[in-house]
Design a protein around this motif. Sequence first.
Motif, short mmCIF file in Angstrom:
data_model
loop_
_atom_site.label_atom_id
_atom_site.label_comp_id
_atom_site.label_asym_id
_atom_site.label_seq_id
_atom_site.Cartn_x
_atom_site.Cartn_y
_atom_site.Cartn_z
N UNK A 101 0.75 -1.15 -0.09
CA UNK A 101 0.13 0.17 -0.01
C UNK A 101 1.03 1.11 -0.13
N UNK A 102 2.02 1.29 0.25
CA UNK A 102 3.06 2.28 0.57
C UNK A 102 4.02 2.48 -0.52
N UNK A 103 4.51 3.71 -0.69
CA UNK A 103 5.45 3.98 -1.66
C UNK A 103 6.65 3.40 -1.18
N UNK A 104 7.78 2.92 -1.74
CA UNK A 104 8.78 2.44 -1.13
C UNK A 104 9.85 3.66 -0.69
N UNK A 105 10.49 3.65 0.17
CA UNK A 105 11.48 4.73 1.00
C UNK A 105 11.07 6.02 0.88
N UNK A 106 9.96 6.26 1.15
CA UNK A 106 8.92 7.47 1.26
C UNK A 106 8.54 7.60 2.52
N UNK A 107 8.34 8.62 3.27
CA UNK A 107 7.23 8.90 4.41
C UNK A 107 6.71 10.17 4.18
N UNK A 108 5.33 10.14 4.54
CA UNK A 108 4.56 11.38 4.55
C UNK A 108 5.12 12.38 5.48
N UNK A 109 5.21 13.62 4.96
CA UNK A 109 5.47 14.80 5.73
C UNK A 109 4.38 14.96 6.86
N UNK A 110 3.15 14.44 7.01
CA UNK A 110 2.29 14.42 7.72
C UNK A 110 2.47 13.20 8.81
N UNK A 111 3.50 12.53 8.82
CA UNK A 111 3.44 11.33 9.83
C UNK A 111 4.06 11.79 11.10
N UNK A 112 4.69 12.92 11.15
CA UNK A 112 5.08 13.36 12.63
C UNK A 112 4.27 14.13 13.25
N UNK A 113 3.03 14.39 12.50
CA UNK A 113 2.10 14.94 13.18
C UNK A 113 1.24 14.11 14.36
N UNK A 114 0.69 14.63 15.27
CA UNK A 114 -0.13 13.51 16.30
C UNK A 114 -1.50 13.54 15.81
N UNK A 115 -1.56 12.90 14.40
CA UNK A 115 -2.90 12.76 13.93
C UNK A 115 -3.14 11.38 13.50
N UNK A 116 -4.36 11.17 13.28
CA UNK A 116 -4.55 9.51 12.61
C UNK A 116 -4.20 9.65 11.02
N UNK A 117 -3.40 8.92 10.69
CA UNK A 117 -2.96 8.78 9.28
C UNK A 117 -4.20 8.31 8.23
N UNK A 118 -5.34 7.71 8.82
CA UNK A 118 -6.25 7.28 8.06
C UNK A 118 -7.49 8.11 8.23
N UNK A 119 -7.99 8.47 9.61
CA UNK A 119 -9.14 9.03 9.85
C UNK A 119 -8.95 10.56 9.47
N UNK A 120 -8.01 10.90 9.64
CA UNK A 120 -7.72 12.44 9.53
C UNK A 120 -7.59 13.03 7.84
N UNK A 121 -7.76 11.85 7.23
CA UNK A 121 -7.91 12.02 5.49
C UNK A 121 -8.97 11.32 5.08
N UNK A 122 -10.24 12.08 5.34
CA UNK A 122 -11.44 11.57 4.70
C UNK A 122 -11.83 11.58 3.34
N UNK A 123 -12.77 10.67 3.06
CA UNK A 123 -13.19 10.87 1.49
C UNK A 123 -13.84 12.23 1.18
N UNK A 124 -13.52 12.51 0.24
CA UNK A 124 -14.02 14.09 -0.16
C UNK A 124 -15.25 13.63 -1.17
N UNK A 125 -16.68 13.72 -0.54
CA UNK A 125 -17.64 13.49 -1.12
C UNK A 125 -17.80 14.38 -2.66
N UNK A 126 -17.18 15.76 -2.54
CA UNK A 126 -17.35 16.41 -3.78
C UNK A 126 -16.54 15.88 -5.08
N UNK A 127 -15.55 15.13 -4.85
CA UNK A 127 -14.68 14.54 -5.76
C UNK A 127 -15.26 13.18 -6.26
N UNK A 128 -15.47 12.56 -4.82
CA UNK A 128 -15.83 10.86 -5.16
C UNK A 128 -17.23 10.79 -5.42
#
Length: 465
Positions: free
Chosen positions: A173-200
């Motif tokens: 599921x992950x890109x090799x040898x890369x880490x999200x710049x948001x991974x250092x934040x104390x947030x849920x890396x799944x729940x904090x990125x909701x599906x956007x109903x405008x686009x989807x």
Amino acid sequence: MASGVECVKFGVTEQLIMCLNRYPYNYARDIIELEISLNVDGLPLFKSTGKSFWPVLCTVHLKPASTFPLAIALTEAKPKSLDFIKVIADELNMILMNGFSWGETTVSVRLRCITCDAPAKAMLKCIKQFSGYYGCDKCTQKGNWEGRMTYQQVHDLILRDDVSFREQHQPEHHQENTVSPFSDLQIGMVKSFPADYMHQCCLGVMRKMLLLWSRGKSGYRISPAQLREVNQRLRNLRCDIPHIFARKPRSLDEVERWKATEFRQFMLYTGKVVLRGVLPETLYSHFMAFSVAMCILVSPHLTQTYNMYAHELLTYFVEQGRHIYGKEFLVYNVHSLLHLTADATTYGSLDRCSAFAFESYLHQLKKMVGFYVVVFDEENSIAVAPASWVEEVNGVLICYWPRKNADAMAKAFHRPDKELWKQYKIRILSETDKPPNDISVSAHAPEEDVPSLPNLSSDNPFHVK
């Protein structure tokens, strides 16, 4: 900056302070916590070049909400480096932990969500795109190739959580040898990125179904007579649509030019009316399951009361969609409906985590730098005008035009004075990245200042046949 990315950073703290200063002091002085949302998206500038803006936008959820940029990157293509995001993420991390000083007060900050379309979300999270076998950011299901990537499993999905994401339990599921710049934040890396109903949902599922009904295979394509009936019903509704709606209904002949708000209007309101008795009953009932579920999930009150019913409707919609339209119907946007109720429950409603407010700001941002080639029908002339001078008023395109110095004002992207400038009904011929040199924008300045443009005769190089 690396990889050919030019970036202007405005600073998170500075922008938040400027935002608070714009509110009445009697209201803002009692604020001790701010809730914010972020958005990152690509904004193509012109059709003739690959250059695009990648703004990092922030919305502060006060009354009224305020949206502004934290940084704007200019790239020749999709950014290969996320350095411009990391700079913002690092500062934001400090603010989320410690707050910021505003006058004599320390204001704490809470991040509600990071809302993006699917490609931008995958870029920010450093995961595989939705078109990959492990592209769903909410569950671990492996996709099936049915001429396009689909997700056939509907029940008993294994959901991702913050721990499994950060520990990369599913490395595919992950890109090799890369880490999200948001991974250092104390947030849920799944729940904090909701599906956007405008686009989807609006630009995704609703648009997909309209195209299937009007231009798809014979098994579910409506007849020309039925299409004319739907179009006539849409036109008849125009005079009954309240002014709170941004746009009046347009026919399905123009569906490829519909905006997200038009698909939302059809999905939630007008579709139920114009399709009844025209669309075959099986297709209509299937659409109604989708429409009713979405009506529930965009309402804060109904989401709390009927969220499980909405989930059942969407599960039925996805499952029946496979039988009606075939396996290829279950693409990522349709599959994501199975995760939509959870996001609506987390945030209170889908409108609390959608990109509509950000999209409106992006539209205004693009108008600051773009040009239109416009036709003034009554004056029988053509000109290049900044996009910010063009506005739709009650379904009519209007161009504001200064009485003097139009050429200089256009090149400087001068904001129109809607009280003093003249107004002209226009048609947009095309977009252009060229400033007003090749085509004069002085067509409507007073006659004593500059000569008028050549008219649209057959020997004019810009003649429109």
